[in-house]
Scaffold this motif. Structure first.
Motif, short mmCIF file in Angstrom:
data_model
loop_
_atom_site.label_atom_id
_atom_site.label_comp_id
_atom_site.label_asym_id
_atom_site.label_seq_id
_atom_site.Cartn_x
_atom_site.Cartn_y
_atom_site.Cartn_z
N ALA A 40 0.90 -1.07 0.09
CA ALA A 40 0.07 0.05 0.01
C ALA A 40 0.63 1.32 0.04
CB ALA A 40 -0.70 0.19 1.25
N ASP A 41 0.55 2.05 -0.79
CA ASP A 41 0.99 3.65 -0.79
C ASP A 41 2.73 3.51 -1.03
OD1 ASP A 41 -1.44 4.44 -0.23
OD2 ASP A 41 -1.10 4.19 1.96
N LEU A 42 3.26 2.68 -1.78
CA LEU A 42 4.46 2.66 -2.28
C LEU A 42 4.86 3.36 -3.30
CD1 LEU A 42 5.51 -1.02 -1.23
CD2 LEU A 42 5.48 1.08 0.16
N ASP A 43 5.79 4.09 -3.58
CA ASP A 43 6.04 5.03 -4.69
C ASP A 43 7.54 4.63 -5.38
OD1 ASP A 43 7.74 6.44 -3.28
OD2 ASP A 43 6.24 8.12 -3.39
N GLY A 44 8.21 3.69 -4.65
CA GLY A 44 9.66 3.44 -5.12
C GLY A 44 10.73 4.13 -4.28
N ASP A 51 9.24 7.01 6.37
CA ASP A 51 8.23 6.88 5.54
C ASP A 51 7.47 5.63 6.08
OD1 ASP A 51 9.15 8.56 3.61
OD2 ASP A 51 10.73 6.86 3.18
N TYR A 52 8.19 4.60 6.53
CA TYR A 52 7.13 3.32 7.12
C TYR A 52 6.77 3.53 8.21
CZ TYR A 52 6.84 -1.69 8.64
OH TYR A 52 6.17 -2.66 9.14
N GLU A 53 7.27 4.61 9.08
CA GLU A 53 6.41 4.96 10.51
C GLU A 53 5.20 5.83 10.28
OE1 GLU A 53 9.38 4.25 14.21
OE2 GLU A 53 10.00 6.06 13.09
N ALA A 54 5.49 6.49 9.28
CA ALA A 54 4.20 7.23 8.63
C ALA A 54 3.38 6.48 8.13
CB ALA A 54 4.88 8.27 7.57
N ARG A 55 3.46 5.48 7.77
CA ARG A 55 2.21 4.51 7.12
C ARG A 55 1.84 3.69 8.34
NH1 ARG A 55 6.04 3.72 2.83
NH2 ARG A 55 6.78 1.82 3.41
N GLY A 56 2.31 3.63 9.62
CA GLY A 56 1.77 2.86 10.79
C GLY A 56 2.81 1.88 11.16
N GLU A 130 11.96 -19.48 -7.70
CA GLU A 130 10.87 -20.16 -8.52
C GLU A 130 10.66 -19.34 -9.93
OE1 GLU A 130 9.39 -22.84 -7.57
OE2 GLU A 130 7.41 -22.83 -8.57
N PRO A 131 10.90 -19.93 -10.94
CA PRO A 131 10.45 -19.24 -12.05
C PRO A 131 9.14 -18.63 -12.27
CG PRO A 131 11.69 -21.17 -12.68
CD PRO A 131 11.39 -21.26 -11.30
N GLY A 132 9.08 -17.10 -12.47
CA GLY A 132 7.72 -16.44 -12.53
C GLY A 132 7.41 -15.65 -11.24
N THR A 133 8.22 -15.97 -10.15
CA THR A 133 8.04 -15.34 -8.96
C THR A 133 8.86 -14.22 -8.61
OG1 THR A 133 7.42 -17.43 -7.77
CG2 THR A 133 7.87 -15.56 -6.19
N SER A 134 8.40 -13.03 -8.24
CA SER A 134 9.29 -11.56 -8.13
C SER A 134 8.62 -10.90 -7.03
CB SER A 134 9.41 -10.80 -9.52
OG SER A 134 8.13 -10.75 -9.93
N LYS A 135 8.02 -11.42 -6.17
CA LYS A 135 7.44 -10.44 -4.99
C LYS A 135 8.15 -10.21 -4.05
CE LYS A 135 5.79 -14.67 -2.87
NZ LYS A 135 6.57 -14.50 -1.62
N ASP A 136 8.87 -11.08 -3.48
CA ASP A 136 9.68 -10.90 -2.34
C ASP A 136 10.94 -9.73 -2.75
OD1 ASP A 136 8.49 -12.77 -1.11
OD2 ASP A 136 9.94 -14.42 -1.39
N ARG A 137 11.66 -9.70 -3.78
CA ARG A 137 12.31 -8.57 -4.06
C ARG A 137 11.65 -7.34 -3.94
NH1 ARG A 137 13.52 -9.28 -10.27
NH2 ARG A 137 11.45 -8.20 -10.99
N TYR A 142 11.44 -2.30 -1.73
CA TYR A 142 10.52 -1.03 -1.67
C TYR A 142 9.72 -0.93 -0.26
CZ TYR A 142 11.28 -1.17 -6.50
OH TYR A 142 11.92 -1.26 -7.71
N ASN A 143 9.48 -2.04 0.47
CA ASN A 143 9.22 -1.92 1.94
C ASN A 143 10.07 -3.01 2.72
OD1 ASN A 143 7.24 -1.17 3.84
ND2 ASN A 143 5.39 -2.37 2.98
N PRO A 144 11.15 -2.54 2.98
CA PRO A 144 12.09 -3.60 3.74
C PRO A 144 11.67 -3.51 5.01
CG PRO A 144 13.34 -1.41 2.95
CD PRO A 144 12.07 -1.45 2.55
N HIS A 145 11.19 -2.64 5.98
CA HIS A 145 11.10 -2.48 7.35
C HIS A 145 9.87 -3.61 7.60
CE1 HIS A 145 13.84 0.50 8.70
NE2 HIS A 145 13.74 1.14 7.52
N SER A 146 8.96 -3.66 6.59
CA SER A 146 7.68 -4.40 6.96
C SER A 146 8.31 -5.92 7.41
CB SER A 146 6.77 -4.76 5.69
OG SER A 146 7.31 -5.16 4.65
N VAL A 147 9.55 -6.35 6.74
CA VAL A 147 10.18 -7.64 6.74
C VAL A 147 10.77 -7.55 8.14
CG1 VAL A 147 11.67 -9.45 5.85
CG2 VAL A 147 10.49 -8.06 4.28
N ILE A 148 11.54 -6.57 8.52
CA ILE A 148 12.23 -6.26 9.66
C ILE A 148 11.38 -6.35 10.80
CG2 ILE A 148 13.60 -4.79 11.11
CD1 ILE A 148 14.99 -3.83 8.49
N GLU A 149 10.19 -5.67 10.85
CA GLU A 149 9.29 -5.78 11.94
C GLU A 149 8.45 -6.89 12.07
OE1 GLU A 149 5.91 -2.85 11.66
OE2 GLU A 149 5.49 -3.07 13.86
#
Ligand code: FMN
Ligand code: SF4
Length: 484
Positions: A40-44, A51-56, A130-137, A142-149
């Motif tokens: 949500a609300d990512l712009d690159g 920024d992450y804290e501003a998104r909650g 996995e061929p076809g998968t490109s979500k984790d990168r 673009y939202n690395p703190h979500s993984v850290i939290e």
């Protein structure tokens, strides 16, 4: 890495991104998600801590540590959440692992022997091969703190003080981005000792992977993380009892961890209601192949496939008459499904399993009516032959046999007996190997023959009607046939 080579990497990444832009390939900030939680609300550009804290961001971590001053939902007790309460909330949310198998995350967390006196580890699987998968990168970029939290919350819930994020070896800029975000979190007291003034300690490290598909298999990943050759271990024992350096370890996928902060902030019930029963929350689908707007799309679990296809712009060149032929719904190892079946499916673990395939990692590969299924299978089979680690005979030898047979059918040298032989080799791989790569190689073969047998037969008949059988020739079987 020197500064110069780092900036070379960044320049290369910019080049790749502008190439994507030029070809119309979307990443994740296209605004065509439905109720997104992670993207949500990512712009690159807004990936930093502020920024992450501003998104909650980090509110969920503050909440479990009692820093928001509020008691847990439905309780009148002290602020904060106990580890058991966190695990119960994750279970209530119906979050299932996004790495492929869809295993319930809360249940996995409850397997960790919390009272184990020695070191315990938490590992994030960001190998994404996995061929076809490109979500984790995209999540890490673009939202690395979500993984850290998410990892910090998981560590708290399981009483773990050390974690690693194992990042695929060929995405160095993503590794650098994650490392930078980690430095920010550490400097802000969100990672390290006495997090936010509490007695909770969690040291998190980024680890650079080696670029092999098999290193995404959880026990091969652990071997690789220990500095050894990335080859799967026999299970049991499972990582919960014998994991990294032989210690209890929990491994989850990047997207699984990234989903946790929203779930804890808003509660398990709200998370469950975003999706459908037994399939809580949203899911990020990497839609690729013959669509107008390939990219990552985050939508609620249970969204109809037809809607997802529409978000991705529909079948490419539909105006010129192209139609949907088939879909591989969950990454290259999931069985192909014909259009008529897919158009009736919703995108969740249960619906896709009922239709005879797997949601897997959520890589949706769309194929139009011009695609030759024999050629598609040839490419898939080559991939699995190439990526087999070679430990077990059925996989090491069988993947090569499969590829050679499909290759000869495609090249017009197929034999009438080849289809039965292909099925038989696939049968003899599936369920007889150390890890699931063997199954992943076998399942696409059986599904392709089941749904598109006529395409294989047409190529074989073309060959046999042209061939002049030599006098006295006998039918070769088994290995000889496969290797011919
Ligand atoms: C050959 C093979 C490759 C895999 N690659 C990945 C991968 O790249 N990323 C991932 O998260 N899981 C991958 N998995 C699944 C992992 O073994 C493991 O189940 C997963 O990381 C667990 O996380 P989850 O419970 O959050 O889904 C792979 C499995 C196999 C058999
Ligand atoms: S199934 Fe294949 S990849 Fe997995 S351990 Fe056996 S040989 Fe290696």
């Amino acid at each position: 890495m020197t500064l110069a080579s780092s900036s070379n990497h960044n320049a290369a990444a910019q080049g790749v991104l502008s190439q994507f832009a030029a070809t119309g390939v979307q990443t994740c900030f296209h605004g065509r998600h439905i109720n997104p939680q992670i993207l949500a609300d990512l712009d690159g550009r807004n990936w930093r801590l502020a920024d992450y804290e501003a998104r909650g961001g980090y509110q969920a971590l503050r909440k479990i540590l009692g820093q928001d001053g509020k008691p847990p939902r439905g309780s009148t007790g002290a602020p904060g959440m106990t580890p058991d309460q966190v695990i119960a909330e994750v279970k209530a949310g119906g979050l299932r692992g996004r790495g492929g198998a869809g295993f319930p995350t809360g249940l996995k967390w409850s397997f960790m022997p919390r009272q184990f006196p020695g070191q315990k580890y938490l590992v994030c699987n960001s190998d994404e091969g996995e061929p076809g998968t490109s979500k984790d990168r995209d999540i890490m970029q673009y939202n690395p703190h979500s993984v850290i939290e998410g990892m910090a919350i998981a560590a708290y819930a399981m009483g773990i003080s050390v974690g690693y994020n194992y990042i695929h070896g060929e995405i160095f800029t993503t590794y650098e981005r994650f490392q930078e975000a980690l430095d920010e979190a550490r400097a802000a007291g969100l990672i390290g000792n006495n997090i936010l003034g509490s007695d909770f300690n969690f040291q998190l490290h980024a680890a650079h992977g080696f670029g092999a598909y098999i290193c995404g298999e959880e026990t091969a990943l652990l071997e690789s993380l220990e500095g050894k050759k990335g080859q799967p271990r026999f299970k049991p024992p499972f990582p919960a009892s014998f994991g990294l350096y032989g210690k209890p370890t929990t491994i989850n996928n990047t997207e699984t961890f990234a989903a946790v902060p929203w779930l804890i902030r808003n509660g398990g019930q709200a998370y469950l209601e975003c999706g459908k029963p037994n399939n809580g929350g949203t899911k990020i689908y990497s839609v690729s192949g013959d669509v107008e707007l390939p990219g990552n799309y985050e939508v609620p679990m249970g969204t109809p496939f037809a809607k997802l296809l529409e978000l991705a712009g529909g079948v490419k060149n539909a105006k010129e008459g192209r139609t949907l032929k088939a879909v591989i719904p969950g990454g290259s190892s999931s069985p192909v499904l014909p259009a008529s079946i897919m158009m009736e499916c919703t995108m969740d673990y249960d619906s896709i399993a009922k239709a005879g395939s797997m949601l897997g990692s959520g890589a949706v590969i769309v194929m139009d009516d011009t695609r030759c299924m024999v050629e598609s299978l040839k490419r898939l089979s080559y991939f699995y032959m190439h990526e087999s680690c070679g430990q077990c005979t059925p996989c090491r030898e069988g993947t090569g046999w499969l590829w050679r047979m499909v290759d000869r059918i495609h090249n017009g040298h197929g034999r009438q007996s080849d289809l039965d032989l292909l099925n038989s080799v696939a049968d003899n791989i599936q369920g007889r190997t150390i890890c699931a790569l063997g199954d992943a190689a076998a399942m696409p073969v059986r599904a392709m023959i089941k749904h598109y047998r006529h395409e294989f037969e047409a190529l074989i008949q073309k060959n046999t009607s042209q061939a002049v059988a030599p006098q006295g020739a006998t039918q070769a079987t088994g290995r000889a046939a496969a290797q011919a």
